[in-house]
Design a protein around this motif. Structure first.
Motif, short mmCIF file in Angstrom:
data_model
loop_
_atom_site.label_atom_id
_atom_site.label_comp_id
_atom_site.label_asym_id
_atom_site.label_seq_id
_atom_site.Cartn_x
_atom_site.Cartn_y
_atom_site.Cartn_z
N UNK A 54 21.89 15.99 -3.02
CA UNK A 54 23.22 16.50 -2.89
C UNK A 54 22.92 17.93 -3.33
N UNK A 55 24.03 18.61 -3.23
CA UNK A 55 24.25 20.05 -3.36
C UNK A 55 25.04 20.08 -4.78
N UNK A 56 24.45 20.09 -5.86
CA UNK A 56 25.28 20.01 -7.28
C UNK A 56 25.73 21.56 -7.33
N UNK A 57 26.98 21.43 -7.65
CA UNK A 57 27.46 22.73 -8.14
C UNK A 57 27.27 23.23 -9.51
N UNK A 58 26.46 24.23 -9.72
CA UNK A 58 26.27 24.88 -11.01
C UNK A 58 27.19 25.94 -11.63
N UNK A 59 27.94 26.61 -10.62
CA UNK A 59 28.61 27.72 -11.14
C UNK A 59 29.53 28.29 -10.08
N UNK A 60 30.88 28.45 -10.21
CA UNK A 60 31.82 29.12 -9.51
C UNK A 60 32.47 30.32 -9.94
N UNK A 61 32.61 31.22 -9.17
CA UNK A 61 33.23 32.51 -9.63
C UNK A 61 34.34 32.92 -8.42
N UNK A 62 35.47 33.42 -9.06
CA UNK A 62 36.45 33.72 -8.01
C UNK A 62 37.39 35.00 -8.45
N UNK A 63 37.77 35.73 -7.30
CA UNK A 63 38.41 36.99 -7.80
C UNK A 63 39.64 36.97 -6.79
N UNK A 64 40.97 37.12 -7.31
CA UNK A 64 41.93 37.08 -6.74
C UNK A 64 42.50 38.55 -6.24
#
Length: 144
Positions: A54-64
């Motif tokens: 599986x490709x486990x998510x370790x982090x997310x970033x988002x700029x609107x």
């Protein structure tokens, strides 16, 4: 390798009380685009899970950058921006499908996880074909 962007319509149920897309939905859109990207490179997510990885998510970033409203159509470009045997980073760029205006940028970071052994694994050893496909897609991160 050039991959066509994922395109989708913004739905009413995704809006907040101000009539714009709620911020949490962009993370879901990243996932939709990433799954579509994997289909387009010829190694769909279903095929990954069959391997036991599986490709486990370790982090997310988002700029609107600008708002998306109900009914807008957006294009979501994905690119592999970092790759190692143990980790993957995917960059995202969301633009208005009609005008090309930049709406959002983001990134997800992943590790490869062996579901049976319940621990991280080297993708290069476990699923070399997928590692090579990701390597062929490796690009510089998006610039605003």
């Amino acid at each position: 390798m050039e991959i066509q962007p994922y395109e989708r319509k913004a739905w009413y149920h995704e809006t907040d009380q101000m009539g714009i897309i709620h911020h949490s939905n962009y993370i879901r859109w990243f996932e939709e685009a990433r799954v579509d990207f994997m289909d387009k490179i010829g190694f769909g997510y279903e095929r990954v899970t069959v391997t036991g990885i599986d490709l486990a998510v370790t982090g997310v970033s988002c700029e609107y950058k600008s708002m998306v409203r109900f009914g807008d159509r957006v294009r979501i470009e994905c690119r592999v921006t970092e790759l190692s045997p143990a980790r993957l980073s995917v960059g995202y760029r969301i633009t208005d499908a009609a005008t090309g205006e930049l709406r959002t940028t983001g990134e997800t970071r992943h590790c490869y996880f062996d579901n049976a052994k319940r621990r991280p694994v080297s993708l290069k050893k476990a699923v070399p074909e997928l590692y090579d496909l990701f390597a062929a897609c490796l690009e510089e991160p998006f610039s605003d």
